[in-house]
Motif scaffolding. Structure first.
Motif, PDB file in Angstrom:
ATOM      1  N   THR A  53      -5.058   2.857  -5.064  1.00 29.45           N
ATOM      2  CA  THR A  53      -6.456   3.168  -5.385  1.00 29.45           C
ATOM      3  C   THR A  53      -6.923   4.512  -4.817  1.00 29.45           C
ATOM      4  O   THR A  53      -7.787   5.166  -5.397  1.00 29.45           O
ATOM      5  CB  THR A  53      -7.383   2.058  -4.868  1.00 29.45           C
ATOM      6  OG1 THR A  53      -7.160   1.884  -3.463  1.00 29.45           O
ATOM      7  CG2 THR A  53      -7.087   0.739  -5.571  1.00 29.45           C
ATOM      8  N   ALA A  54      -6.370   4.928  -3.675  1.00 28.96           N
ATOM      9  CA  ALA A  54      -6.803   6.188  -3.072  1.00 28.96           C
ATOM     10  C   ALA A  54      -6.461   7.383  -3.949  1.00 28.96           C
ATOM     11  O   ALA A  54      -7.041   8.463  -3.784  1.00 28.96           O
ATOM     12  CB  ALA A  54      -6.158   6.359  -1.695  1.00 28.96           C
ATOM     13  N   ALA A  55      -5.535   7.202  -4.906  1.00 28.52           N
ATOM     14  CA  ALA A  55      -5.134   8.307  -5.776  1.00 28.52           C
ATOM     15  C   ALA A  55      -6.205   8.648  -6.806  1.00 28.52           C
ATOM     16  O   ALA A  55      -6.121   9.694  -7.458  1.00 28.52           O
ATOM     17  CB  ALA A  55      -3.828   7.962  -6.503  1.00 28.52           C
TER      18      ALA A  55
ATOM     19  N   SER B  15     -11.117  11.198  -0.868  1.00 26.21           N
ATOM     20  CA  SER B  15      -9.871  10.466  -1.104  1.00 26.21           C
ATOM     21  C   SER B  15      -9.131  10.225   0.205  1.00 26.21           C
ATOM     22  O   SER B  15      -8.543   9.159   0.414  1.00 26.21           O
ATOM     23  CB  SER B  15      -8.982  11.241  -2.086  1.00 26.21           C
ATOM     24  OG  SER B  15      -8.589  12.492  -1.558  1.00 26.21           O
ATOM     25  N   LEU B  16      -9.175  11.206   1.110  1.00 23.81           N
ATOM     26  CA  LEU B  16      -8.517  11.044   2.401  1.00 23.81           C
ATOM     27  C   LEU B  16      -9.206   9.950   3.211  1.00 23.81           C
ATOM     28  O   LEU B  16      -8.539   9.092   3.812  1.00 23.81           O
ATOM     29  CB  LEU B  16      -8.545  12.373   3.162  1.00 23.81           C
ATOM     30  CG  LEU B  16      -7.783  12.441   4.483  1.00 23.81           C
ATOM     31  CD1 LEU B  16      -6.317  12.108   4.274  1.00 23.81           C
ATOM     32  CD2 LEU B  16      -7.927  13.818   5.111  1.00 23.81           C
TER      33      LEU B  16
ATOM     34  N   ILE C  87      -7.558   6.341   4.398  1.00 27.68           N
ATOM     35  CA  ILE C  87      -7.557   5.877   5.788  1.00 27.68           C
ATOM     36  C   ILE C  87      -8.257   4.527   5.904  1.00 27.68           C
ATOM     37  O   ILE C  87      -7.779   3.612   6.600  1.00 27.68           O
ATOM     38  CB  ILE C  87      -8.227   6.914   6.712  1.00 27.68           C
ATOM     39  CG1 ILE C  87      -7.483   8.259   6.637  1.00 27.68           C
ATOM     40  CG2 ILE C  87      -8.279   6.402   8.135  1.00 27.68           C
ATOM     41  CD1 ILE C  87      -6.047   8.201   7.069  1.00 27.68           C
ATOM     42  N   ASN C  88      -9.405   4.370   5.227  1.00 30.11           N
ATOM     43  CA  ASN C  88     -10.137   3.100   5.273  1.00 30.11           C
ATOM     44  C   ASN C  88      -9.317   1.967   4.674  1.00 30.11           C
ATOM     45  O   ASN C  88      -9.308   0.841   5.201  1.00 30.11           O
ATOM     46  CB  ASN C  88     -11.462   3.231   4.526  1.00 30.11           C
ATOM     47  CG  ASN C  88     -12.459   4.109   5.265  1.00 30.11           C
ATOM     48  OD1 ASN C  88     -12.386   4.252   6.479  1.00 30.11           O
ATOM     49  ND2 ASN C  88     -13.390   4.713   4.537  1.00 30.11           N
ATOM     50  N   THR C  89      -8.642   2.250   3.558  1.00 29.58           N
ATOM     51  CA  THR C  89      -7.805   1.232   2.923  1.00 29.58           C
ATOM     52  C   THR C  89      -6.662   0.818   3.845  1.00 29.58           C
ATOM     53  O   THR C  89      -6.358  -0.371   3.998  1.00 29.58           O
ATOM     54  CB  THR C  89      -7.225   1.756   1.601  1.00 29.58           C
ATOM     55  OG1 THR C  89      -8.300   2.098   0.719  1.00 29.58           O
ATOM     56  CG2 THR C  89      -6.358   0.703   0.928  1.00 29.58           C
ATOM     57  N   ALA C  90      -6.010   1.829   4.474  1.00 26.88           N
ATOM     58  CA  ALA C  90      -4.910   1.529   5.393  1.00 26.88           C
ATOM     59  C   ALA C  90      -5.405   0.701   6.582  1.00 26.88           C
ATOM     60  O   ALA C  90      -4.738  -0.265   7.007  1.00 26.88           O
ATOM     61  CB  ALA C  90      -4.274   2.825   5.873  1.00 26.88           C
TER      62      ALA C  90
ATOM     63  N   ARG D   6      -5.942  -4.491   9.407  1.00 28.89           N
ATOM     64  CA  ARG D   6      -6.736  -5.579   9.986  1.00 28.89           C
ATOM     65  C   ARG D   6      -6.430  -6.904   9.307  1.00 28.89           C
ATOM     66  O   ARG D   6      -6.355  -7.947   9.952  1.00 28.89           O
ATOM     67  CB  ARG D   6      -8.233  -5.248   9.871  1.00 28.89           C
ATOM     68  CG  ARG D   6      -8.703  -4.152  10.825  1.00 28.89           C
ATOM     69  CD  ARG D   6     -10.220  -4.116  10.905  1.00 28.89           C
ATOM     70  NE  ARG D   6     -10.817  -3.819   9.630  1.00 28.89           N
ATOM     71  CZ  ARG D   6     -11.099  -2.596   9.205  1.00 28.89           C
ATOM     72  NH1 ARG D   6     -10.815  -1.556   9.984  1.00 28.89           N
ATOM     73  NH2 ARG D   6     -11.651  -2.391   8.032  1.00 28.89           N
ATOM     74  N   GLN D   7      -6.237  -6.844   7.980  1.00 34.51           N
ATOM     75  CA  GLN D   7      -5.916  -8.060   7.237  1.00 34.51           C
ATOM     76  C   GLN D   7      -4.562  -8.623   7.694  1.00 34.51           C
ATOM     77  O   GLN D   7      -4.419  -9.842   7.870  1.00 34.51           O
ATOM     78  CB  GLN D   7      -5.881  -7.757   5.738  1.00 34.51           C
ATOM     79  CG  GLN D   7      -5.619  -8.987   4.873  1.00 34.51           C
ATOM     80  CD  GLN D   7      -5.641  -8.635   3.382  1.00 34.51           C
ATOM     81  OE1 GLN D   7      -6.095  -7.559   2.997  1.00 34.51           O
ATOM     82  NE2 GLN D   7      -5.140  -9.532   2.567  1.00 34.51           N
ATOM     83  N   ALA D   8      -3.595  -7.727   7.886  1.00 30.88           N
ATOM     84  CA  ALA D   8      -2.277  -8.170   8.348  1.00 30.88           C
ATOM     85  C   ALA D   8      -2.356  -8.761   9.752  1.00 30.88           C
ATOM     86  O   ALA D   8      -1.693  -9.760  10.066  1.00 30.88           O
ATOM     87  CB  ALA D   8      -1.293  -7.012   8.311  1.00 30.88           C
ATOM     88  N   GLU D   9      -3.184  -8.147  10.613  1.00 32.74           N
ATOM     89  CA  GLU D   9      -3.346  -8.669  11.969  1.00 32.74           C
ATOM     90  C   GLU D   9      -3.989 -10.045  11.951  1.00 32.74           C
ATOM     91  O   GLU D   9      -3.580 -10.944  12.711  1.00 32.74           O
ATOM     92  CB  GLU D   9      -4.186  -7.697  12.802  1.00 32.74           C
ATOM     93  CG  GLU D   9      -3.482  -6.388  13.127  1.00 32.74           C
ATOM     94  CD  GLU D   9      -4.393  -5.388  13.796  1.00 32.74           C
ATOM     95  OE1 GLU D   9      -5.629  -5.611  13.782  1.00 32.74           O
ATOM     96  OE2 GLU D   9      -3.882  -4.361  14.306  1.00 32.74           O
TER      97      GLU D   9
END
Length: 302
Positions: A218-220, A269-270, A274-277, A282-285
């Motif tokens: 999506t960041a693209a 986009s940057l 960063i927000n998506t990452a 956080r979701q993985a944690e």
């Protein structure tokens, strides 16, 4: 009749201080008398491409035009400088290398633009006119190295597409070759090579962004829109240089607007990347914590 009234010799091969009017564009003061006809002859010698629009202004018209240009270019360079400094401070805090390559791209583009419009000569190296013979291709190569590295890092090509990652490595190697060739190839040959390399690289970035956008990165989306707008601004300059279309405010300053929007959209986009990452992290944690709690609960039951 057929008498030479005034003869002026100037150019970027002479020191900037030799100009009677110290302005980035070649500006001459000519006095005329009413009811008389004059013939203006201009002889131009250049090793590069030539865009030489000539306009005759009255004093009041010129002052109005000059004020307008000062406002436009002052705002333009001011925004670019603020964006570069702001994101450099962000890099110092978060240590995300994408921000560093973004700052390098914006800074190199400012140098390229100042070289292109003559303000680099006026502000940075006024006493070294010999630099004008190499600064445009050098600045363009530095910008290509910075922006193509930013593209590769931003799109995470090392992980998302091995082929595209290798393509951008190859393009940057070509840029490095071009950078070395500046010092032994004539200007009239190296400039088209550098420009074509830049066009190929920008189109490669546009296609890569579109491809990854459709794959769900999506960041693209901001990245792709930024490059599309930038290319639109460059096309306006090329059309103006070829004499296609009328000379309007948009055709004259459209590429400035396009490059400015590109810088802003790349910043968006940057930030989005960063927000998506961070969100995915956080979701993985949370999933890991929930999984650990489930396992602890299962162990307690036994």
């Amino acid at each position: 009749k057929n008498k030479v009234i005034k003869q002026i010799e100037t150019g970027d091969a002479r020191a900037f201080a030799s100009r009677k009017l110290l302005m980035p564009n070649f500006t001459f003061e000519l006095s005329t008398e009413p009811a008389k006809q004059y013939r203006l002859l201009i002889r131009i010698q250049t090793d590069g491409t030539m865009m030489m629009p000539s306009t005759w202004y009255s004093k009041d018209q010129f002052l109005s035009h000059f004020t307008q240009q000062q406002i436009i270019y002052g705002g333009y360079y001011g925004i670019l400088l603020v964006m570069a400094l702001y994101h450099f401070f962000i890099f110092l805090v978060v240590r995300e290398k994408g921000y560093l390559f973004y700052v390098a791209s914006v800074s190199a583009f400012m140098l390229l633009q100042m070289t292109f419009d003559g303000r680099g000569f006026a502000w940075l190296w006024p006493d070294k006119p010999q630099l004008n013979a190499i600064m445009f291709p050098v600045a363009y190569c530095l910008y290509q190295l910075a922006v193509f590295t930013f593209m590769s890092v931003f799109l995470n090509l090392a992980q998302t597409s091995g082929r595209l990652y290798k393509l951008f490595i190859f393009i940057r190697l070509v840029v490095l070759f071009n950078l070395s060739a500046i010092y032994w190839l004539p200007y009239k040959y190296i400039v088209p090579i550098v420009v074509i390399t830049g066009i190929i690289g920008i189109f490669s970035g546009l296609l890569s962004g579109t491809y990854l956008w459709f794959k769900g990165f999506t960041a693209a989306r901001f990245f792709t829109c930024a490059l599309a707008i930038f290319l639109g601004g460059i096309l306006l300059v090329n059309f103006r240089g070829l004499g296609i279309g009328e000379s309007t405010f948009l055709s004259q300053y459209g590429y400035l607007l396009g490059s400015l929007l590109e810088v802003l959209l790349l910043a968006f986009s940057l930030a989005d990347r960063i927000n998506t990452a961070n969100r995915l992290k956080r979701q993985a944690e949370l999933e890991l914590i929930n999984s650990q709690n489930e396992h602890l609960g299962a162990l307690k039951r036994y």
